[in-house]
Design a protein around this motif. Sequence first.
Motif, PDB file in Angstrom:
ATOM      1  N   ALA A  65     -23.830 -34.984   9.682  1.00 34.52           N
ATOM      2  CA  ALA A  65     -24.135 -36.590   9.236  1.00 34.52           C
ATOM      3  C   ALA A  65     -25.547 -35.958   7.890  1.00 34.52           C
ATOM      4  CB  ALA A  65     -24.297 -36.759   9.543  1.00 34.52           C
ATOM      5  N   ALA A 113      -8.308 -42.302   7.379  1.00 35.92           N
ATOM      6  CA  ALA A 113      -9.070 -41.886   9.430  1.00 35.92           C
ATOM      7  C   ALA A 113      -8.141 -41.708   9.878  1.00 35.92           C
ATOM      8  CB  ALA A 113     -10.057 -42.325   9.082  1.00 35.92           C
ATOM      9  N   LYS A 138      -5.866 -45.140  11.545  1.00 35.23           N
ATOM     10  CA  LYS A 138      -6.215 -45.965  10.425  1.00 35.23           C
ATOM     11  C   LYS A 138      -5.142 -45.957   9.283  1.00 35.23           C
ATOM     12  CE  LYS A 138     -10.877 -47.003  11.471  1.00 35.23           C
ATOM     13  NZ  LYS A 138     -12.477 -46.934  10.896  1.00 35.23           N
ATOM     14  N   SER A 165     -17.936 -49.582   0.808  1.00 36.95           N
ATOM     15  CA  SER A 165     -18.521 -48.329   1.798  1.00 36.95           C
ATOM     16  C   SER A 165     -19.226 -46.766   1.172  1.00 36.95           C
ATOM     17  CB  SER A 165     -17.337 -48.221   3.075  1.00 36.95           C
ATOM     18  OG  SER A 165     -16.094 -47.368   2.447  1.00 36.95           O
ATOM     19  N   LYS A 213     -21.829 -40.003   6.604  1.00 40.10           N
ATOM     20  CA  LYS A 213     -21.445 -40.507   7.986  1.00 40.10           C
ATOM     21  C   LYS A 213     -20.060 -40.132   8.523  1.00 40.10           C
ATOM     22  CE  LYS A 213     -23.883 -44.361   5.664  1.00 40.10           C
ATOM     23  NZ  LYS A 213     -23.170 -46.112   5.230  1.00 40.10           N
ATOM     24  N   PRO A 214     -20.772 -40.028  10.121  1.00 40.83           N
ATOM     25  CA  PRO A 214     -19.430 -39.726  10.537  1.00 40.83           C
ATOM     26  C   PRO A 214     -18.645 -40.630  10.504  1.00 40.83           C
ATOM     27  CG  PRO A 214     -21.335 -39.886  11.637  1.00 40.83           C
ATOM     28  CD  PRO A 214     -21.861 -40.630  10.593  1.00 40.83           C
ATOM     29  N   ASP A 215     -18.570 -41.816   9.442  1.00 40.36           N
ATOM     30  CA  ASP A 215     -17.457 -43.118   9.565  1.00 40.36           C
ATOM     31  C   ASP A 215     -16.897 -42.029   7.988  1.00 40.36           C
ATOM     32  OD1 ASP A 215     -18.920 -45.451  10.898  1.00 40.36           O
ATOM     33  OD2 ASP A 215     -17.812 -44.335  11.346  1.00 40.36           O
ATOM     34  N   ASP A 216     -17.384 -41.276   7.551  1.00 36.72           N
ATOM     35  CA  ASP A 216     -17.064 -40.884   6.634  1.00 36.72           C
ATOM     36  C   ASP A 216     -14.998 -39.763   6.733  1.00 36.72           C
ATOM     37  OD1 ASP A 216     -19.696 -41.170   4.689  1.00 36.72           O
ATOM     38  OD2 ASP A 216     -18.452 -42.410   4.657  1.00 36.72           O
ATOM     39  N   THR A 217     -15.624 -39.600   7.992  1.00 33.94           N
ATOM     40  CA  THR A 217     -14.328 -38.521   8.256  1.00 33.94           C
ATOM     41  C   THR A 217     -13.025 -38.763   8.473  1.00 33.94           C
ATOM     42  OG1 THR A 217     -15.789 -37.713  10.290  1.00 33.94           O
ATOM     43  CG2 THR A 217     -12.965 -37.195  10.085  1.00 33.94           C
ATOM     44  N   ALA A 218     -12.067 -38.018   7.281  1.00 28.93           N
ATOM     45  CA  ALA A 218     -10.979 -38.972   6.659  1.00 28.93           C
ATOM     46  C   ALA A 218     -10.044 -37.176   6.285  1.00 28.93           C
ATOM     47  CB  ALA A 218     -10.890 -39.354   6.264  1.00 28.93           C
ATOM     48  N   THR A 228     -14.576 -33.593   7.762  1.00 26.92           N
ATOM     49  CA  THR A 228     -15.023 -34.012   9.025  1.00 26.92           C
ATOM     50  C   THR A 228     -17.402 -34.197   9.123  1.00 26.92           C
ATOM     51  OG1 THR A 228     -13.159 -33.109   9.940  1.00 26.92           O
ATOM     52  CG2 THR A 228     -15.298 -33.021  11.427  1.00 26.92           C
ATOM     53  N   SER A 234     -21.557 -35.707  14.026  1.00 28.37           N
ATOM     54  CA  SER A 234     -23.052 -36.640  13.845  1.00 28.37           C
ATOM     55  C   SER A 234     -23.966 -35.348  14.778  1.00 28.37           C
ATOM     56  CB  SER A 234     -22.658 -37.696  15.037  1.00 28.37           C
ATOM     57  OG  SER A 234     -22.638 -37.914  16.231  1.00 28.37           O
TER      58      SER A 234
END
Length: 119
Positions: free
Chosen positions: A14, A40, A43, A63, A87-92, A116, A119
């Motif tokens: 991160a 992701a 999703k 985002s 950010k971890p939410d960008d993992t996809a 990936t 964090s």
Amino acid sequence: QVQLVESGGGLVQAGGSLRLSCKASGRDISVYAMGWFRQAPGKEREFVASISCTGGSPNYAYSVNGRFTMSRDNFKNTVYLQMSSLKPDDTAVYYCAADTTMSFKAPYWGQGTQVTVSS
């Protein structure tokens, strides 16, 4: 028909950065709008960024706005996605897309590259 191959994905902490590349073959990408999308786990695929065939200011998802930068080099038949402050939410899985319009209703897709963010 155009073939798209993404590269540059990987594992990053991160706050780190990555640059994705999408190399096209088969046709000159100068006639295509180009986009980046991501999916992701569990999703639906979502829009990340796009740029028109003539270049100009790219469009970004809320985002990623201010953290990601999309560019294109028509001479190299390649588009890029510079990703910073990850950010971890960008993992996809990140996919490159080419379409004749900015709506991306029926684009050509690449095979995707995994990003990936730990964090």
